[in-house]
Design a protein around this motif. Structure first.
Motif, PDB file in Angstrom:
ATOM      1  N   THR A   1       0.838  -1.207   0.000  1.00 27.54           N
ATOM      2  CA  THR A   1       0.000   0.000   0.000  1.00 27.54           C
ATOM      3  C   THR A   1       0.871   1.255   0.000  1.00 27.54           C
ATOM      4  O   THR A   1       0.595   2.209  -0.730  1.00 27.54           O
ATOM      5  CB  THR A   1      -0.936   0.008   1.233  1.00 27.54           C
TER       6      THR A   1
ATOM      7  N   ASN B   1       2.473   1.681  -3.383  1.00 23.26           N
ATOM      8  CA  ASN B   1       1.449   2.117  -4.338  1.00 23.26           C
ATOM      9  C   ASN B   1       1.188   3.622  -4.222  1.00 23.26           C
ATOM     10  O   ASN B   1       0.987   4.307  -5.229  1.00 23.26           O
ATOM     11  CB  ASN B   1       0.157   1.330  -4.141  1.00 23.26           C
TER      12      ASN B   1
ATOM     13  N   LYS C   1       0.633  -3.757  -5.748  1.00 24.22           N
ATOM     14  CA  LYS C   1      -0.339  -4.444  -4.898  1.00 24.22           C
ATOM     15  C   LYS C   1       0.268  -5.713  -4.332  1.00 24.22           C
ATOM     16  O   LYS C   1       1.195  -6.271  -4.911  1.00 24.22           O
ATOM     17  CB  LYS C   1      -1.613  -4.750  -5.683  1.00 24.22           C
TER      18      LYS C   1
END
Length: 170
Positions: free
Chosen positions: A34, A37, A45
């Motif tokens: 996370t 990302n 992911k």
């Protein structure tokens, strides 16, 4: 830190899928994926069984598990399985590389970054044996030169690249 430095420099339209194998416990990989990302232009992911590989997406192997590839879709599909109890690394680079060699073949760029031990050497040997390209991070830019040294010393890596130049080289 090494993954972050490389991945944050890749453009949003990066034309290939990326598999990430980081020796990390299961409790940390969802948060790590996370965080990456949120920092990257590409999608990052935590990998799940059934994920279809797509360009511009990086799939992080879940901690405590093994990430493999199987045939399906344009690039392949991810299969996440529990690792054997006696395995040193979960996830294990050798297992993912070996799987990629069987599903994708020689059309792979395998990059081994800083890390302890020799995980990745035998999988990289399999990949190189079928025509894949293998690069290693150079000693000067590594925090721990174990894994890159293992593939370099075995004559498997075709290039030794400083971390700050890895993304542009890729």
């Amino acid at each position: 830190v090494a993954l972050q430095k490389v991945l944050t420099q890749l453009p949003a339209n990066y034309p290939h899928p990326i598999l990430l194998i980081q020796h990390m416990p299961a409790a940390f990989t969802p948060t790590f994926a996370t965080r990456l990302n949120s920092l990257c232009k590409i999608e990052v992911k935590e990998a799940e069984s059934g994920d279809q590989l797509k360009p511009g997406c990086a799939y992080l192997a879940p901690g405590g598990m093994q990430m493999m590839l199987e045939r399906g879709g344009a690039y392949g599909r991810i299969k996440v399985i529990a690792g054997k109890a006696d395995m040193n690394y979960k996830p294990c680079v050798d297992i993912t590389f070996a799987s990629a060699s069987k599903v994708i073949g020689g059309d792979v760029l395998a990059v081994v970054l800083t890390g302890m031990g020799a995980d990745g050497r035998e999988g990289a040997r399999m990949l190189k044996g079928i025509g894949a390209t293998v690069w290693a991070q150079d000693e000067a830019s590594c925090v721990v030169y174990g894994m890159p040294q293992a593939v370099t010393a075995a004559g498997i890596a075709t290039k030794s690249i400083a971390l700050e130049h890895m993304a542009e080289s890729i």
